[in-house]
Enzyme design. Structure first.
Site, PDB file in Angstrom:
ATOM      1  N   LEU A  49       6.178  -1.153   6.738  1.00 22.73           N
ATOM      2  CA  LEU A  49       6.802  -2.313   6.107  1.00 22.73           C
ATOM      3  C   LEU A  49       5.976  -2.647   4.880  1.00 22.73           C
ATOM      4  O   LEU A  49       4.754  -2.497   4.891  1.00 22.73           O
ATOM      5  CB  LEU A  49       6.818  -3.519   7.054  1.00 22.73           C
ATOM      6  CG  LEU A  49       7.703  -3.448   8.305  1.00 22.73           C
ATOM      7  CD1 LEU A  49       7.567  -4.731   9.119  1.00 22.73           C
ATOM      8  CD2 LEU A  49       9.163  -3.204   7.951  1.00 22.73           C
ATOM      9  N   ASP A  50       6.635  -3.114   3.829  1.00 18.11           N
ATOM     10  CA  ASP A  50       5.904  -3.539   2.632  1.00 18.11           C
ATOM     11  C   ASP A  50       4.899  -4.631   3.003  1.00 18.11           C
ATOM     12  O   ASP A  50       5.085  -5.351   3.984  1.00 18.11           O
ATOM     13  CB  ASP A  50       6.869  -4.096   1.584  1.00 18.11           C
ATOM     14  CG  ASP A  50       7.822  -3.038   1.053  1.00 18.11           C
ATOM     15  OD1 ASP A  50       7.439  -1.862   1.037  1.00 18.11           O
ATOM     16  OD2 ASP A  50       8.949  -3.403   0.671  1.00 18.11           O
ATOM     17  N   ARG A  51       3.860  -4.750   2.189  1.00 18.05           N
ATOM     18  CA  ARG A  51       2.820  -5.751   2.432  1.00 18.05           C
ATOM     19  C   ARG A  51       3.411  -7.148   2.691  1.00 18.05           C
ATOM     20  O   ARG A  51       2.978  -7.857   3.593  1.00 18.05           O
ATOM     21  CB  ARG A  51       1.879  -5.820   1.222  1.00 18.05           C
ATOM     22  CG  ARG A  51       0.723  -6.820   1.407  1.00 18.05           C
ATOM     23  CD  ARG A  51       0.175  -7.281   0.054  1.00 18.05           C
ATOM     24  NE  ARG A  51      -0.421  -6.193  -0.692  1.00 18.05           N
ATOM     25  CZ  ARG A  51      -1.728  -5.891  -0.665  1.00 18.05           C
ATOM     26  NH1 ARG A  51      -2.548  -6.596   0.088  1.00 18.05           N
ATOM     27  NH2 ARG A  51      -2.187  -4.899  -1.388  1.00 18.05           N
TER      28      ARG A  51
END
Length: 298
Positions: free
Chosen positions: A133-135
């Site tokens: 997942l993106d940051r």
């Protein structure tokens, strides 16, 4: 500092051959959900060793200890919470602001947090990244606890995962209640993903959407992934003219919560080793709903 000796336990002796969950359900008061939560939270010991496997085989004479604590104190992180754990996998919910794995000089990442937890609880394993997942995206993720399980998940991901949904607060009012976006996604030289209605040498991406709630200013939207491409939801929602709120890369500057308003809230898959169906969901972040409700009161 957590001291396991300070934790209070009730002790039981096994009288016949059975499996751990079956024994707990027959022996303990409380709901099945509560008992499974205690088991997953490492609140059960068999002969002095913490066990999380619900099908762990018990023999007559085994000692089962059940924690009386209301919560599991062996794991504390402001960025990560453990949703489920067994011998092969660990399912977590991550908060926004932490990477899935190390990148460059950044030390704040879920893999490191989990590796430290495994070390602290004396588990001979490491966290293996299966998906990312993106940051700034929050929500559910799976990590494998050994390379063999990681390989199964990596190579059979599309067969194993049968439901993966996100919820997003998007800018503006969606015109349609439900629909599908399908096109090709490819990165340019600046690592910005862009879409094309015809094959541009990128990867074909399909996203289904359903509007849960809306106001004139914002829409609360469920996105179901048919494919899992990089930045897929963020690009597709921007393609529709309703980018995810707080998206500095593909957005329009609308950032009511000062974070990327994207949350992975449903994750369902067949266990890579036991093949049992595993279904997990987390609540929609209440702040997403609050923005819609605030808009409606204007």
């Amino acid at each position: 500092m957590y001291n396991p000796k300070l934790r209070e336990y009730k002790h039981y002796t096994v009288s016949k051959e059975t499996q751990l969950l079956e024994f707990l359900l027959d022996t303990l008061p409380g709901s099945r959900t509560k008992i499974k939560s205690t088991l997953q939270g490492r609140g059960i010991k068999v002969n002095g060793k913490a066990v999380t496997q619900f099908d762990y085989a018990l023999q007559p004479g085994d000692k089962v200890s059940v924690s009386q604590s209301k919560k599991n104190d062996t794991f504390k992180s402001r960025y990560v919470s453990i949703v489920y754990e067994d011998k092969y996998i660990i399912v977590i919910e991550k908060k926004p602001g932490i990477l899935s794995m190390a990148a460059g000089h950044s030390t704040l990442n879920v893999k490191t947090v989990l590796d430290e937890y495994f070390k602290k609880t004396r588990q001979p394993c490491r966290a293996h990244v299966v998906h990312r997942l993106d940051r700034d995206t929050s929500g559910l993720m799976i990590y494998a606890k050994d390379m063999e399980t990681e390989q199964i998940l990596e190579h059979e991901w599309h067969d194993i995962v049968f439901d993966r949904r996100y919820v997003a607060l998007c800018s503006g009012e969606f015109e349609e209640q439900t629909g599908t976006v399908a096109n090709w996604l490819k990165d340019n030289k600046s690592y910005v993903t862009y879409s094309s209605p015809v094959d541009n040498g990128g990867k074909y991406a399909v996203t289904h959407f359903y509007v849960l709630d809306r106001s004139i200013e914002h829409s609360l939207v469920e996105f179901k992934l048919e494919t899992g491409r990089k930045n897929q939801i963020r690009v597709h929602s921007a393609d529709m003219g309703h980018p995810v709120c707080g998206d500095v890369k593909y957005g329009n500057g609308d950032s009511p919560l000062h974070r990327l308003c994207l949350h992975a809230y449903v994750l369902c898959f067949h266990h890579p080793v036991t093949h049992q169906p595993m279904e997990f969901s987390t609540p929609i972040p209440p702040q997403f709903k609050e923005i819609i409700n605030k808009d409606k009161k204007k």
